[in-house]
Structures are given as structure tokens and as C-alpha cells.
Design a protein around this motif. Structure first.
Motif, mmCIF file in Angstrom:
data_model
loop_
_atom_site.group_PDB
_atom_site.id
_atom_site.type_symbol
_atom_site.label_atom_id
_atom_site.label_comp_id
_atom_site.label_asym_id
_atom_site.label_seq_id
_atom_site.Cartn_x
_atom_site.Cartn_y
_atom_site.Cartn_z
ATOM 1 N N GLU A 137 1.865 1.774 -3.532
ATOM 2 C CA GLU A 137 0.746 2.369 -4.267
ATOM 3 C C GLU A 137 0.657 3.873 -3.999
ATOM 4 O O GLU A 137 0.414 4.669 -4.898
ATOM 5 C CB GLU A 137 -0.556 1.704 -3.838
ATOM 6 C CG GLU A 137 -0.755 0.352 -4.483
ATOM 7 C CD GLU A 137 -2.160 -0.145 -4.300
ATOM 8 O OE1 GLU A 137 -2.935 -0.106 -5.246
ATOM 9 O OE2 GLU A 137 -2.484 -0.568 -3.173
ATOM 10 N N HIS A 138 0.887 4.223 -2.734
ATOM 11 C CA HIS A 138 0.872 5.645 -2.381
ATOM 12 C C HIS A 138 1.989 6.383 -3.130
ATOM 13 O O HIS A 138 1.773 7.491 -3.632
ATOM 14 C CB HIS A 138 1.013 5.818 -0.864
ATOM 15 C CG HIS A 138 0.812 7.235 -0.420
ATOM 16 N ND1 HIS A 138 1.285 7.717 0.768
ATOM 17 C CD2 HIS A 138 0.225 8.286 -1.029
ATOM 18 C CE1 HIS A 138 0.980 9.006 0.870
ATOM 19 N NE2 HIS A 138 0.339 9.372 -0.193
ATOM 20 N N SER A 174 3.151 5.660 -6.004
ATOM 21 C CA SER A 174 2.738 5.850 -7.404
ATOM 22 C C SER A 174 1.765 7.023 -7.523
ATOM 23 O O SER A 174 1.844 7.818 -8.465
ATOM 24 C CB SER A 174 2.110 4.578 -7.955
ATOM 25 O OG SER A 174 0.815 4.409 -7.452
ATOM 26 N N GLU A 175 0.858 7.128 -6.548
ATOM 27 C CA GLU A 175 -0.118 8.236 -6.594
ATOM 28 C C GLU A 175 0.595 9.581 -6.493
ATOM 29 O O GLU A 175 0.245 10.536 -7.186
ATOM 30 C CB GLU A 175 -1.123 8.097 -5.444
ATOM 31 C CG GLU A 175 -2.115 6.974 -5.654
ATOM 32 C CD GLU A 175 -2.683 6.450 -4.345
ATOM 33 O OE1 GLU A 175 -2.536 7.128 -3.309
ATOM 34 O OE2 GLU A 175 -3.247 5.345 -4.351
ATOM 35 N N ILE A 176 1.622 9.634 -5.634
ATOM 36 C CA ILE A 176 2.375 10.891 -5.500
ATOM 37 C C ILE A 176 3.063 11.218 -6.829
ATOM 38 O O ILE A 176 3.075 12.370 -7.267
ATOM 39 C CB ILE A 176 3.415 10.807 -4.354
ATOM 40 C CG1 ILE A 176 2.714 10.572 -3.023
ATOM 41 C CG2 ILE A 176 4.232 12.090 -4.281
ATOM 42 C CD1 ILE A 176 3.649 10.273 -1.870
ATOM 43 N N SER A 188 0.844 -1.209 0.000
ATOM 44 C CA SER A 188 0.000 0.000 0.000
ATOM 45 C C SER A 188 0.878 1.256 0.000
ATOM 46 O O SER A 188 0.503 2.289 -0.551
ATOM 47 C CB SER A 188 -0.977 -0.010 1.176
ATOM 48 O OG SER A 188 -0.287 0.287 2.356
ATOM 49 N N ALA A 222 6.440 15.191 -0.241
ATOM 50 C CA ALA A 222 5.626 14.001 0.078
ATOM 51 C C ALA A 222 6.300 12.738 -0.464
ATOM 52 O O ALA A 222 6.321 11.696 0.209
ATOM 53 C CB ALA A 222 4.235 14.148 -0.505
ATOM 54 N N PHE A 260 2.068 10.382 -9.799
ATOM 55 C CA PHE A 260 1.049 10.881 -10.736
ATOM 56 C C PHE A 260 0.689 12.332 -10.418
ATOM 57 O O PHE A 260 0.516 13.150 -11.314
ATOM 58 C CB PHE A 260 -0.211 10.006 -10.692
ATOM 59 C CG PHE A 260 -0.042 8.670 -11.368
ATOM 60 C CD1 PHE A 260 0.355 8.600 -12.694
ATOM 61 C CD2 PHE A 260 -0.265 7.479 -10.689
ATOM 62 C CE1 PHE A 260 0.522 7.368 -13.328
ATOM 63 C CE2 PHE A 260 -0.099 6.250 -11.311
ATOM 64 C CZ PHE A 260 0.299 6.194 -12.639
ATOM 65 N N SER A 261 0.584 12.616 -9.130
ATOM 66 C CA SER A 261 0.233 13.979 -8.711
ATOM 67 C C SER A 261 1.351 14.959 -9.096
ATOM 68 O O SER A 261 1.090 16.037 -9.628
ATOM 69 C CB SER A 261 -0.007 13.992 -7.201
ATOM 70 O OG SER A 261 -0.309 15.271 -6.762
ATOM 71 N N ASP A 301 4.489 18.084 -3.350
ATOM 72 C CA ASP A 301 4.471 16.673 -3.761
ATOM 73 C C ASP A 301 5.876 16.060 -3.719
ATOM 74 O O ASP A 301 6.024 14.876 -3.411
ATOM 75 C CB ASP A 301 3.872 16.518 -5.166
ATOM 76 C CG ASP A 301 2.367 16.712 -5.172
ATOM 77 O OD1 ASP A 301 1.749 16.552 -4.105
ATOM 78 O OD2 ASP A 301 1.806 17.042 -6.231
ATOM 79 N N GLN A 345 1.576 16.063 -12.802
ATOM 80 C CA GLN A 345 0.522 16.858 -13.432
ATOM 81 C C GLN A 345 1.112 18.160 -13.951
ATOM 82 O O GLN A 345 0.499 18.861 -14.754
ATOM 83 C CB GLN A 345 -0.590 17.172 -12.408
ATOM 84 C CG GLN A 345 -1.465 16.003 -12.045
ATOM 85 C CD GLN A 345 -2.151 15.407 -13.239
ATOM 86 O OE1 GLN A 345 -2.889 16.085 -13.934
ATOM 87 N NE2 GLN A 345 -1.898 14.144 -13.512
#
Lengths: 294, 193
Positions: free
Chosen positions: B87-88, B90-92, B84, B180, B94-95, B177, B98
Motif C-alpha cells: 500500500e505504501h 502505491s502511495e509513493i 501495508s 523513496a 501516486f505521489s 519520491d 503528480q
């Protein structure tokens, strides 16, 4: 049967089988070598991606020709080269023509229909993300994320293949990019939703945020209607007003002395501002998609 | 016998998660090519194609990891927590990326070319190091290297980018980000070592 014939992979397989039967008959009646070069070439030139049948077929024909010429000159006599090339040319001709004539690729239909489940999963994911922001429960979001990830793997990547129709290329790639962007925005929102926000702060924007979810669902439903070549029963409703309302309420709650506030508070506000920014970008990407479909 | 099976299962999970992290590093590299390569605005389609390939690879690897984690529920709780975190991460990423949709002036990326290069290098190295740390305890990860790259970017952002850009807030999001990402990488390293 009617439904089955609409599936692109079934159409491709049928094409290959038909061409193979023709190739075997021709091979029996008019072959040069009886070594199987004719049916082999027919099948190989037909193994092309959607929308690039002619271009990729010709390239495959060229590669087989080079291999046959080189192999024949090194290992056998020139007489065999002529016979083999006769088979290869005939096989390529059957394969390429069959790929273009018998149940050809329905590029447009295939392209449009691929996006419908992806967009549907986006709507559900977005709704789950907003619920998670409001309740702080991430379990449902994880399920929806997996669904989105599975659908995103089915994006029509063949539009990037060499030889794809030049007239369609630009528009199709743009649409593809925007759909991928929406997916990335949702993943970015997922990162922001993981942060724990002050409940009062979230409650302030709760109502227009839920309105936003409804609007996004309507937007995506409308997009899917157009993609499915059905008639729209009602016009599209933008959610600019809802976003403006969220921003207005959020600004009201912003502390005037944010720079001297604690790091956690500052982080909370920066993250929520980024969340609102992502919502704006989501709206922008959805609007671009509708513009492309007009 | 059970102990051997559990050992093999753990090795497999380590391998799968390590693959995920390496794929994320490749994805991060593909994203940063948009900021570093001069031709991004002229050959956007080619860059998006490369990103799509890496993103699809990541999605496949993540799906595979989930499959193996589900297959042995008795032993996978610890690894599910660790996954998990991946996964977090990967989300960072993607963020973070942007940014390529938010910046429309090539000149802005040229102004911070060196800092972007250093961010790309430090973040991908960090991701590869934590991937290796799943197998070798000696593989030491130092969050200071990436923190230094972030500070350098923050400095140029304050001095130049926020003034030159039409929308200075996007760089604030980018920096937030980045921090993060650095935190998440450090947490992952601490959790697994």
C-alpha cells in the motif's frame, strides 16, 4: 417507489423489461421466423452504457446484422436471411427507441450524484491525514483510505465510453479528472504523513493546518450542495490565507544551512515542503471544480 | 489438515499480493506514458482514461487482498505487514506521478526522454521482480539498476531541468519520491525473502 425509479440501474432494467414485453408481443403477431431473433436483438441493442444509448445500440445492431447475414449465407438459404433480417431490424428498432423514450438515462443527475459520496469521503480522509500528521497515529487514516478507495471504484467511467454525448464529454471528463486528481493528491499526502516529523516543527504549523481542514470541509460541503442542486446558504471561503500562514511559519523554521544539515533533517524538510505543495495543489483542484460548476 | 489449509491460504495470499504488485507495475507504466509519449498534451483525455482503468484495477485488487487478509486473522499478521508495504508503494507511485499535473511544458519531458524511459523500465521491472520473488526465491532483485536510473535523472535534472523549469522544486520532489520508491521496493524484497 419514487426513489427507486430515480436509480439509473432500475430505470435501465425497467426499460429492458418493457421493451422485451413489446418485442414478445410483436414477435407473436408479426414475426418472420419465430426463431427468437426479434426479442434477442431488442435486448442486445439495449445493453448500452449510460449516455451512449443510440451510438452503442446502432453498433450492436450492425454486429448482429453482420453475424446473421454471414450465418444465413453459410448455413441456410437466402429466403431465411430475409426473414431473419426482418426480425433483427424490427427488434433493433424496438430496442433503440425504447432505450431513448422509456425512462431515458438521466445522465446529468446520475453524474452529479455519483460524486457526492466521493467528495464526502475525501473530506474525512483529509481530516484524518492532518490528524495523523499532528498525532502520528495512522490507524484512523487507514480506515478512511479504504472508504475513499471503495468510493473511487464507483467513479462514472461511462463518460469515457464511445458515443457519449459530444456536447457534455469535455466538461464531464475535466471534472472527472480533477476529482481523480484530488484522490491521488490525498494518497500522495498519505505517503508523506507516514514519515516521522519533529513534533515542534509540526506544532508550529498546527493551528493554520487545522483551519485548512475546516476550510476544505466547507469547500466540499459547498460543492456537494451545488451537485445536489440545492441553494448555497453562504459564499465559498478560500483557504489561501491559511496556506500562506503555514508557509510563513514553516519558512521561519527552515534552517539556514539546510545543505549541511543531516540527511534525515533535510528529508524531513523536503517532505514537509512537498506536503505544503500538495496542499496548494489540493486547493487548486478544488477551485477548478467550483469553476466548472459555475 | 490444518497445515494443508494454512499452506493453501499462504499460497493464495502470495498470489493476491503478487497480482497487486503486477497491477502497480501496469499503473506505473500508464503514468510514465504521459512523460514518454509525444502526444500526451494533445490526447490527455485518452491517457487519463488508461490511467483510470489501471487505477481502478489496482483499487479492486487491493480490496480483494484486504478481504482475504481479513478472512483468516490467525495467519495473516505477517502478510498484513507485507501488504501495508504494498500500500505504501502505491502511495509513493501516486505521489511520484503528480508530476504530470505539475509540468505544463512538453519540452521539459522531451529533454529527459531517455532518462524517463530508463526510469520507467527499471521501476516496472523492479515491481515485477518483487512480485515474482514471492514465489521463486531465485528471482534476484537488484536495487542498483533503479538507483543508476535515478542518478542519471538527477544529473539531467541538475544540469537542465531545474534551469529550464519555472518551478525547479517539482523535480526535487520527483527525485525524492523515486528514492523513496527504490527504498520501499528494497525493503519489501528484504521482508519477503
Amino acid at each position: 417507489m419514487k426513489k427507486l425509479i430515480k436509480v439509473n440501474s432500475v430505470r435501465h432494467l425497467t426499460r429492458i423489461l418493457c421493451a422485451l414485453i413489446i418485442a414478445l408481443i410483436v414477435n407473436y403477431l408479426a414475426t418472420g421466423t419465430q426463431q427468437g431473433w426479434l426479442p434477442f436483438t431488442t435486448v442486445v441493442v439495449m445493453l448500452t452504457s449510460t449516455g451512449s444509448a443510440l451510438y452503442q445500440g446502432l453498433w450492436r445492431f450492425l454486429f448482429i446484422s453482420i453475424a446473421v447475414i454471414a450465418g444465413s449465407l453459410i448455413f441456410s438459404s437466402v429466403h431465411f436471411l430475409y426473414a431473419r433480417m426482418y426480425d433483427v431490424v424490427l427488434g433493433a428498432l424496438i430496442g433503440i427507441l425504447a432505450n431513448l423514450i422509456i425512462l431515458p438515462d438521466r445522465v446529468d443527475v446520475e453524474y452529479r450524484l455519483t460524486f457526492i459520496p466521493i467528495l464526502k469521503s475525501y473530506a474525512k480522509y483529509f481530516s484524518a491525514l492532518v490528524s495523523a500528521l499532528i498525532n502520528g497515529n495512522l490507524t484512523a487514516v487507514e480506515q478512511q483510505k479504504i472508504m475513499v478507495e471503495q468510493h473511487m471504484q464507483k467513479l462514472p467511467v461511462w463518460i469515457y465510453e464511445a458515443g457519449f454525448d459530444l456536447a457534455l464529454q469535455k466538461g464531464y471528463r475535466y471534472f472527472f479528472m480533477k476529482v481523480s486528481q484530488i484522490g491521488e493528491i490525498l494518497f500522495a499526502i498519505h505517503h508523506l504523513v507516514r514519515f516521522h516529523y519533529d513534533k515542534d516543527l509540526v506544532d508550529t504549523i498546527r493551528e493554520p493546518l487545522l483551519q485548512c481542514v475546516l476550510r476544505v470541509e466547507q469547500f466540499i460541503a459547498a460543492l456537494n450542495t451545488v451537485l445536489g442542486l440545492k441553494k448555497l446558504s453562504e459564499g465559498l471561503l478560500d483557504f489561501d490565507a491559511e496556506l500562506a500562514e503555514i508557509e510563513r511559519r514553516f519558512k521561519k523554521r527552515l534552517p539556514s544551512d539546510l545543505e549541511v544539515a543531516s540527511i534525515t533533517t533535510t528529508k524531513e524538510y523536503v517532505y514537509l515542503t512537498e506536503f505544503l505543495f500538495d496542499l496548494r495543489e489540493l486547493r487548486g483542484a478544488l477551485l477548478r471544480l467550483t469553476e466548472t460548476l459555475r | 489438515m490444518l497445515r494443508i489449509m494454512n499452506g493453501l491460504y499462504e499460497l493464495l495470499i502470495r498470489l493476491v499480493i503478487s497480482n497487486c504488485l503486477n497491477t502497480l507495475a501496469q499503473l506505473q507504466q500508464a503514468y510514465f506514458a504521459c512523460y514518454i509519449k509525444q502526444d500526451y498534451f494533445f490526447r490527455q483525455s485518452d491517457h487519463e482514461k488508461a490511467i483510470n482503468q489501471k487505477r481502478s484495477k489496482w483499487l479492486r485488487k487491493a480490496g480483494l487482498a484486504r478481504y482475504w487478509l481479513k478472512s483468516n486473522k490467525n495467519n495473516s499478521t505477517k502478510w498484513q505487514v507485507i501488504f501495508s508495504k504494498v500500500e505504501h508503494l502505491s502511495e509513493i507511485i501516486f505521489s511520484l506521478n503528480q508530476l504530470r499535473f505539475r509540468v505544463h511544458e512538453k519540452a521539459l519531458f522531451e529533454m529527459c526522454f531517455v532518462e524517463m524511459q530508463s526510469l520507467e523500465k527499471s521501476s516496472t521491472t523492479a515491481l515485477r521482480k518483487i512480485a515474482k520473488s514471492l514465489f521463486y526465491n531465485k528471482h534476484f532483485f537488484d536495487s542498483e539498476e533503479m538507483a543508476a536510473a535515478i542518478h542519471a535523472f538527477e544529473a539531467i535534472s541538475d544540469r537542465v531541468l531545474k534551469i529550464a523549469s519555472n518551478e525547479p522544486i517539482i523535480f526535487l520532489f520527483f527525485i525524492q519520491d523515486l528514492y523513496a520508491l527504490n527504498d520501499a521496493i528494497s525493503q519489501f524484497y528484504e521482508k519477503t525473502n
